[in-house]
Design an enzyme around this catalytic site. Sequence first.
Site, PDB file in Angstrom:
ATOM      1  N   LYS A  13       0.847  -1.210   0.000  1.00  0.00           N
ATOM      2  CA  LYS A  13       0.000   0.000   0.000  1.00  0.00           C
ATOM      3  C   LYS A  13       0.882   1.260   0.000  1.00  0.00           C
ATOM      4  O   LYS A  13       0.645   2.191  -0.757  1.00  0.00           O
ATOM      5  CB  LYS A  13      -0.922   0.034   1.222  1.00  0.00           C
ATOM      6  CG  LYS A  13      -1.871  -1.139   1.320  1.00  0.00           C
ATOM      7  CD  LYS A  13      -2.818  -1.015   2.498  1.00  0.00           C
ATOM      8  CE  LYS A  13      -2.128  -1.101   3.858  1.00  0.00           C
ATOM      9  NZ  LYS A  13      -1.536  -2.428   4.154  1.00  0.00           N
ATOM     10  N   ARG A  84     -10.367   1.522   7.711  1.00  0.00           N
ATOM     11  CA  ARG A  84      -9.893   0.213   8.136  1.00  0.00           C
ATOM     12  C   ARG A  84     -11.008  -0.632   8.724  1.00  0.00           C
ATOM     13  O   ARG A  84     -10.791  -1.785   9.088  1.00  0.00           O
ATOM     14  CB  ARG A  84      -8.843   0.426   9.219  1.00  0.00           C
ATOM     15  CG  ARG A  84      -7.526  -0.142   8.836  1.00  0.00           C
ATOM     16  CD  ARG A  84      -6.555   0.176   9.932  1.00  0.00           C
ATOM     17  NE  ARG A  84      -5.405  -0.644   9.791  1.00  0.00           N
ATOM     18  CZ  ARG A  84      -4.315  -0.266   9.126  1.00  0.00           C
ATOM     19  NH1 ARG A  84      -4.240   0.894   8.537  1.00  0.00           N
ATOM     20  NH2 ARG A  84      -3.296  -1.083   9.068  1.00  0.00           N
ATOM     21  N   ARG A 118      11.566  -5.287   5.773  1.00  0.00           N
ATOM     22  CA  ARG A 118      11.272  -3.861   5.561  1.00  0.00           C
ATOM     23  C   ARG A 118      12.013  -2.952   6.539  1.00  0.00           C
ATOM     24  O   ARG A 118      12.079  -3.215   7.731  1.00  0.00           O
ATOM     25  CB  ARG A 118       9.778  -3.582   5.708  1.00  0.00           C
ATOM     26  CG  ARG A 118       9.503  -2.069   5.631  1.00  0.00           C
ATOM     27  CD  ARG A 118       8.063  -1.713   5.597  1.00  0.00           C
ATOM     28  NE  ARG A 118       7.358  -2.214   6.754  1.00  0.00           N
ATOM     29  CZ  ARG A 118       6.042  -2.250   6.846  1.00  0.00           C
ATOM     30  NH1 ARG A 118       5.307  -1.834   5.835  1.00  0.00           N
ATOM     31  NH2 ARG A 118       5.467  -2.710   7.918  1.00  0.00           N
ATOM     32  N   ARG A 150      10.078  -0.938  12.076  1.00  0.00           N
ATOM     33  CA  ARG A 150       8.948  -0.407  12.828  1.00  0.00           C
ATOM     34  C   ARG A 150       8.749  -1.176  14.127  1.00  0.00           C
ATOM     35  O   ARG A 150       9.079  -2.349  14.204  1.00  0.00           O
ATOM     36  CB  ARG A 150       7.681  -0.480  11.959  1.00  0.00           C
ATOM     37  CG  ARG A 150       7.563   0.724  11.075  1.00  0.00           C
ATOM     38  CD  ARG A 150       6.481   0.635  10.048  1.00  0.00           C
ATOM     39  NE  ARG A 150       5.232   0.002  10.442  1.00  0.00           N
ATOM     40  CZ  ARG A 150       4.197  -0.136   9.615  1.00  0.00           C
ATOM     41  NH1 ARG A 150       4.275   0.323   8.379  1.00  0.00           N
ATOM     42  NH2 ARG A 150       3.101  -0.741  10.012  1.00  0.00           N
ATOM     43  N   ARG A 161      -2.157  -7.681  13.708  1.00  0.00           N
ATOM     44  CA  ARG A 161      -2.531  -6.805  12.593  1.00  0.00           C
ATOM     45  C   ARG A 161      -3.212  -7.595  11.480  1.00  0.00           C
ATOM     46  O   ARG A 161      -4.196  -7.133  10.897  1.00  0.00           O
ATOM     47  CB  ARG A 161      -1.286  -6.084  12.058  1.00  0.00           C
ATOM     48  CG  ARG A 161      -0.815  -4.950  12.970  1.00  0.00           C
ATOM     49  CD  ARG A 161       0.654  -4.624  12.776  1.00  0.00           C
ATOM     50  NE  ARG A 161       0.965  -4.219  11.417  1.00  0.00           N
ATOM     51  CZ  ARG A 161       2.185  -4.291  10.878  1.00  0.00           C
ATOM     52  NH1 ARG A 161       3.200  -4.753  11.592  1.00  0.00           N
ATOM     53  NH2 ARG A 161       2.381  -3.889   9.652  1.00  0.00           N
TER      54      ARG A 161
END
Length: 201
Positions: A13, A84, A118, A150, A161
């Site tokens: 995204k 969301r 990431r 993160r 999540r």
Amino acid sequence: MKLIILGIQGSGKGTEGKLIAELYGLKHISTGDLLRKEVIEKTELGKEISSYIDKGNLVPDELINKIFLKNLPKDKFILDGYPRNLSQAEFLEKVNPVEKVIFLELPEQEVYHRLGLRVQCKKCGAIYGLNVKPKKEGICDKCQSILERRKDETPEAIKKRIDLFKKETLPLLKFYKSRVIRINGNQTVEAVFEDIKKLLQ
Ligand code: AP5
Ligand code: MG
């Protein structure tokens, strides 16, 4: 143009959202980036926010809607991470309905692989990982700041999540029905971008 980019964690995204925004001159609004900015700046709000996001929980609707509205232009935007859940989608429908919803499809096993690699720039939000590597390890190509993992990338937070995505976010496909454009997210960044461009025309 008023768009949403939707997809499971790590589906791209942020990565594709930035490319689309650049090509069509849109504002890329990532609610995750907006929330992390508050945390980095150590505001009072930031402390409250980190108690939710670090564990992979959703920030309460009332709080996110306020932050979101402050950043929403009238037109020319792509929303990443918002809405969301159904209540946020209904809220958005009242204040500024979107035209198209780009849905990036990605198998769940690929999520762990991508998120494990990431890193993101703390300052400008640039994303690196599997097939987008910085020229100098640990340093952002765009602004030379330090790249970080993160806080919500622990196995527990990732699982939370993903569970929340399935339970709260996936039902949005039914809500947006004919506005949804399905894209195979399990290809290279460039191939995904090509498919999006073709289907947006
Ligand atoms: P948010 O920041 O939105 O995180 P997320 O939805 O979990 O999604 P990600 O950012 O992890 O994935 P992405 O799809 O953007 O993937 P990316 O492009 O980085 O939200 C974080 C938290 O904030 C939430 O958990 C919640 O607590 C809170 N929050 C946010 N919005 C909220 C809301 N509306 N209501 C309530 N709470 C809210 O790509 C991932 C990796 O894969 C990168 O390394 C990238 O380089 C790589 N990659 C991308 N595309 C490809 C490709 N095609 N091939 C190979 N690698 C690729
Ligand atoms: Mg993202």
